[in-house]
Design a protein around this motif. Structure first.
Motif, PDB file in Angstrom:
ATOM      1  N   GLY A 256     -79.693  43.309 -22.621  1.00 43.76           N
ATOM      2  CA  GLY A 256     -80.449  44.199 -22.160  1.00 43.76           C
ATOM      3  C   GLY A 256     -80.279  44.548 -20.686  1.00 43.76           C
ATOM      4  O   GLY A 256     -81.296  45.379 -20.148  1.00 43.76           O
ATOM      5  N   PHE A 257     -79.185  44.515 -20.176  1.00 41.99           N
ATOM      6  CA  PHE A 257     -78.816  44.985 -18.918  1.00 41.99           C
ATOM      7  C   PHE A 257     -77.950  46.136 -18.773  1.00 41.99           C
ATOM      8  O   PHE A 257     -77.156  46.357 -19.816  1.00 41.99           O
ATOM      9  CB  PHE A 257     -78.121  43.970 -17.980  1.00 41.99           C
ATOM     10  CG  PHE A 257     -78.864  42.690 -17.726  1.00 41.99           C
ATOM     11  CD1 PHE A 257     -79.782  42.670 -16.581  1.00 41.99           C
ATOM     12  CD2 PHE A 257     -78.701  41.541 -18.286  1.00 41.99           C
ATOM     13  CE1 PHE A 257     -80.703  41.729 -16.133  1.00 41.99           C
ATOM     14  CE2 PHE A 257     -79.646  40.562 -18.048  1.00 41.99           C
ATOM     15  CZ  PHE A 257     -80.392  40.392 -16.917  1.00 41.99           C
ATOM     16  N   THR A 258     -78.160  47.271 -18.003  1.00 38.75           N
ATOM     17  CA  THR A 258     -77.077  48.211 -17.622  1.00 38.75           C
ATOM     18  C   THR A 258     -76.279  47.648 -16.802  1.00 38.75           C
ATOM     19  O   THR A 258     -76.198  46.904 -16.008  1.00 38.75           O
ATOM     20  CB  THR A 258     -77.542  49.371 -17.068  1.00 38.75           C
ATOM     21  OG1 THR A 258     -77.995  49.128 -16.043  1.00 38.75           O
ATOM     22  CG2 THR A 258     -78.851  49.801 -18.021  1.00 38.75           C
ATOM     23  N   MET A 259     -74.909  48.234 -16.697  1.00 42.67           N
ATOM     24  CA  MET A 259     -73.949  47.918 -15.644  1.00 42.67           C
ATOM     25  C   MET A 259     -74.480  48.166 -14.084  1.00 42.67           C
ATOM     26  O   MET A 259     -73.892  47.490 -13.182  1.00 42.67           O
ATOM     27  CB  MET A 259     -72.649  48.828 -15.822  1.00 42.67           C
ATOM     28  CG  MET A 259     -71.909  48.200 -17.180  1.00 42.67           C
ATOM     29  SD  MET A 259     -71.540  46.573 -16.958  1.00 42.67           S
ATOM     30  CE  MET A 259     -70.115  46.424 -16.009  1.00 42.67           C
TER      31      MET A 259
ATOM     32  N   LEU B  64     -76.513  45.229 -13.113  1.00 43.70           N
ATOM     33  CA  LEU B  64     -75.772  44.271 -12.714  1.00 43.70           C
ATOM     34  C   LEU B  64     -74.994  44.288 -11.299  1.00 43.70           C
ATOM     35  O   LEU B  64     -74.830  43.360 -10.540  1.00 43.70           O
ATOM     36  CB  LEU B  64     -74.662  43.894 -13.894  1.00 43.70           C
ATOM     37  CG  LEU B  64     -75.061  43.303 -15.081  1.00 43.70           C
ATOM     38  CD1 LEU B  64     -74.327  43.236 -16.047  1.00 43.70           C
ATOM     39  CD2 LEU B  64     -76.070  42.082 -14.879  1.00 43.70           C
ATOM     40  N   GLU B  65     -74.653  45.707 -11.016  1.00 48.63           N
ATOM     41  CA  GLU B  65     -74.132  45.896  -9.806  1.00 48.63           C
ATOM     42  C   GLU B  65     -75.013  45.829  -8.537  1.00 48.63           C
ATOM     43  O   GLU B  65     -74.715  45.204  -7.631  1.00 48.63           O
ATOM     44  CB  GLU B  65     -73.420  47.224  -9.699  1.00 48.63           C
ATOM     45  CG  GLU B  65     -72.152  47.273 -10.628  1.00 48.63           C
ATOM     46  CD  GLU B  65     -71.955  48.712 -10.849  1.00 48.63           C
ATOM     47  OE1 GLU B  65     -72.477  49.721 -10.273  1.00 48.63           O
ATOM     48  OE2 GLU B  65     -70.582  48.936 -11.446  1.00 48.63           O
ATOM     49  N   TRP B  66     -76.258  45.990  -9.058  1.00 50.51           N
ATOM     50  CA  TRP B  66     -77.354  45.967  -7.848  1.00 50.51           C
ATOM     51  C   TRP B  66     -77.642  44.400  -7.701  1.00 50.51           C
ATOM     52  O   TRP B  66     -77.965  44.106  -6.557  1.00 50.51           O
ATOM     53  CB  TRP B  66     -78.396  46.575  -8.413  1.00 50.51           C
ATOM     54  CG  TRP B  66     -79.613  46.646  -7.679  1.00 50.51           C
ATOM     55  CD1 TRP B  66     -79.815  47.255  -6.385  1.00 50.51           C
ATOM     56  CD2 TRP B  66     -80.807  45.789  -7.582  1.00 50.51           C
ATOM     57  NE1 TRP B  66     -80.945  47.107  -5.626  1.00 50.51           N
ATOM     58  CE2 TRP B  66     -81.594  46.201  -6.480  1.00 50.51           C
ATOM     59  CE3 TRP B  66     -81.423  44.849  -8.586  1.00 50.51           C
ATOM     60  CZ2 TRP B  66     -82.889  45.717  -6.157  1.00 50.51           C
ATOM     61  CZ3 TRP B  66     -82.739  44.341  -8.189  1.00 50.51           C
ATOM     62  CH2 TRP B  66     -83.283  44.958  -7.020  1.00 50.51           C
ATOM     63  N   ILE B  67     -77.687  43.607  -8.764  1.00 50.66           N
ATOM     64  CA  ILE B  67     -77.971  42.083  -8.500  1.00 50.66           C
ATOM     65  C   ILE B  67     -77.001  41.346  -8.144  1.00 50.66           C
ATOM     66  O   ILE B  67     -77.056  40.038  -7.924  1.00 50.66           O
ATOM     67  CB  ILE B  67     -78.793  41.595  -9.530  1.00 50.66           C
ATOM     68  CG1 ILE B  67     -77.897  41.441 -10.878  1.00 50.66           C
ATOM     69  CG2 ILE B  67     -80.265  42.310 -10.054  1.00 50.66           C
ATOM     70  CD1 ILE B  67     -78.362  40.830 -11.941  1.00 50.66           C
TER      71      ILE B  67
ATOM     72  N   LYS C 197     -69.429  43.985 -19.983  1.00 55.22           N
ATOM     73  CA  LYS C 197     -70.094  44.995 -20.785  1.00 55.22           C
ATOM     74  C   LYS C 197     -71.059  44.685 -22.008  1.00 55.22           C
ATOM     75  O   LYS C 197     -71.959  45.125 -22.146  1.00 55.22           O
ATOM     76  CB  LYS C 197     -69.265  46.298 -21.141  1.00 55.22           C
ATOM     77  CG  LYS C 197     -68.768  46.998 -19.729  1.00 55.22           C
ATOM     78  CD  LYS C 197     -68.035  48.431 -20.124  1.00 55.22           C
ATOM     79  CE  LYS C 197     -67.505  48.898 -18.735  1.00 55.22           C
ATOM     80  NZ  LYS C 197     -66.339  49.874 -19.244  1.00 55.22           N
ATOM     81  N   GLU C 198     -70.277  43.818 -22.921  1.00 55.79           N
ATOM     82  CA  GLU C 198     -70.954  43.332 -23.929  1.00 55.79           C
ATOM     83  C   GLU C 198     -72.138  42.385 -23.838  1.00 55.79           C
ATOM     84  O   GLU C 198     -72.962  42.496 -24.240  1.00 55.79           O
ATOM     85  CB  GLU C 198     -69.631  42.817 -24.935  1.00 55.79           C
ATOM     86  CG  GLU C 198     -68.462  43.616 -25.534  1.00 55.79           C
ATOM     87  CD  GLU C 198     -67.480  43.956 -24.382  1.00 55.79           C
ATOM     88  OE1 GLU C 198     -66.881  44.787 -24.754  1.00 55.79           O
ATOM     89  OE2 GLU C 198     -67.558  43.451 -23.308  1.00 55.79           O
ATOM     90  N   TRP C 199     -71.720  41.618 -22.779  1.00 57.29           N
ATOM     91  CA  TRP C 199     -72.754  40.814 -22.393  1.00 57.29           C
ATOM     92  C   TRP C 199     -73.951  41.431 -21.830  1.00 57.29           C
ATOM     93  O   TRP C 199     -75.064  41.051 -22.214  1.00 57.29           O
ATOM     94  CB  TRP C 199     -72.513  39.481 -21.295  1.00 57.29           C
ATOM     95  CG  TRP C 199     -73.086  38.557 -21.066  1.00 57.29           C
ATOM     96  CD1 TRP C 199     -73.415  37.388 -21.582  1.00 57.29           C
ATOM     97  CD2 TRP C 199     -74.033  38.770 -19.789  1.00 57.29           C
ATOM     98  NE1 TRP C 199     -74.399  36.663 -20.901  1.00 57.29           N
ATOM     99  CE2 TRP C 199     -75.014  37.624 -19.911  1.00 57.29           C
ATOM    100  CE3 TRP C 199     -74.473  39.793 -18.922  1.00 57.29           C
ATOM    101  CZ2 TRP C 199     -75.985  37.351 -18.908  1.00 57.29           C
ATOM    102  CZ3 TRP C 199     -75.347  39.588 -18.138  1.00 57.29           C
ATOM    103  CH2 TRP C 199     -76.328  38.235 -18.038  1.00 57.29           C
ATOM    104  N   ALA C 200     -73.949  42.214 -21.236  1.00 57.41           N
ATOM    105  CA  ALA C 200     -75.009  43.028 -20.576  1.00 57.41           C
ATOM    106  C   ALA C 200     -75.761  43.883 -21.751  1.00 57.41           C
ATOM    107  O   ALA C 200     -76.815  43.694 -21.512  1.00 57.41           O
ATOM    108  CB  ALA C 200     -74.460  44.131 -19.692  1.00 57.41           C
ATOM    109  N   GLN C 201     -74.830  44.202 -22.497  1.00 57.99           N
ATOM    110  CA  GLN C 201     -75.706  45.147 -23.823  1.00 57.99           C
ATOM    111  C   GLN C 201     -76.607  43.957 -24.517  1.00 57.99           C
ATOM    112  O   GLN C 201     -77.649  44.435 -24.937  1.00 57.99           O
ATOM    113  CB  GLN C 201     -74.755  45.873 -24.516  1.00 57.99           C
ATOM    114  CG  GLN C 201     -74.069  47.173 -24.095  1.00 57.99           C
ATOM    115  CD  GLN C 201     -73.121  47.661 -25.030  1.00 57.99           C
ATOM    116  OE1 GLN C 201     -72.603  47.075 -25.807  1.00 57.99           O
ATOM    117  NE2 GLN C 201     -72.707  49.103 -24.506  1.00 57.99           N
TER     118      GLN C 201
END
Length: 199
Positions: A14-17, A20-23, A7-11
């Protein structure tokens, strides 16, 4: 995604969770390997699938299949291992399924003679020679396509350092295609015709 810190890495990047689930790539199903009954008591050098009935012809160097006597060739069909007749004595180089029969190519022994081909017709073996090449050994074979039953390469005592390519038109008619200096190790079909590979 349950990995700690994602979650921290995504923020930070600039990604949302949801993105990330989609890719996230999918994972292949887990493979399970199981022993087929009791197998063979020697090596298996070839497994050839019959496209029509899904059976697998198993060839190699063994004297037992599923703890029962079987010389060098059997079949796995409907979850069962069975010998093809009593098997074949000799060295098997190729197996072809053709019109409901199983053709085996190699250095095959029967009644004190050597044959390049044996055909299993469902209950027994028929042994086949190339015309004027009794005692020949087949080192490679492939289904022939629309014109020929099969194409094969043989070695014979009359051909030191050479081999011959033969086409079987039907069980009685043959056509010699070529002489080869050296050894053909494999034949494969292609859009150009049959490709011969070797030394």
């Amino acid at each position: 995604i349950q990995t700690v810190g994602v979650k921290e890495w995504a923020q930070e990047f600039g990604f949302t969770m949801e993105e990330l689930e989609w890719i996230q790539p999918g994972y292949a199903p887990a493979e399970t390997n199981v022993q087929v009954q009791n197998g063979t008591n020697g090596s298996v050098t070839m497994i050839e699938e019959h496209i029509i009935d899904g059976s697998l012809t198993i060839a190699g160097d063994f004297t037992e299949l599923d703890n029962l006597p079987c010389l060098n060739i059997g079949v796995f069909k409907n979850g069962q291992l069975n010998c093809l007749g009593a098997g074949l004595d000799g060295i098997i180089h190729d197996v072809i399924h053709l019109s409901g029969d199983i053709y085996v190519f190699g250095e095959l022994y029967h009644n004190g003679a050597v044959f390049p081909i044996a055909k299993y017709t469902g209950s027994s073996w028929d042994y086949i020679n190339v015309p004027d090449r009794e005692g020949a050994i087949c080192t490679s074979a492939v289904a022939g396509g629309s014109i020929y039953n099969y194409v094969m390469v043989i070695s014979h005592n009359s051909l030191p350092g050479q081999q011959e390519i033969w086409y079987n038109i039907n069980n009685l008619n043959w056509e010699k295609g070529a002489e080869v200096n050296g050894t053909v190790l494999d034949i494969t079909p292609s859009s150009y015709g049959r490709v011969f590979v070797g030394l």
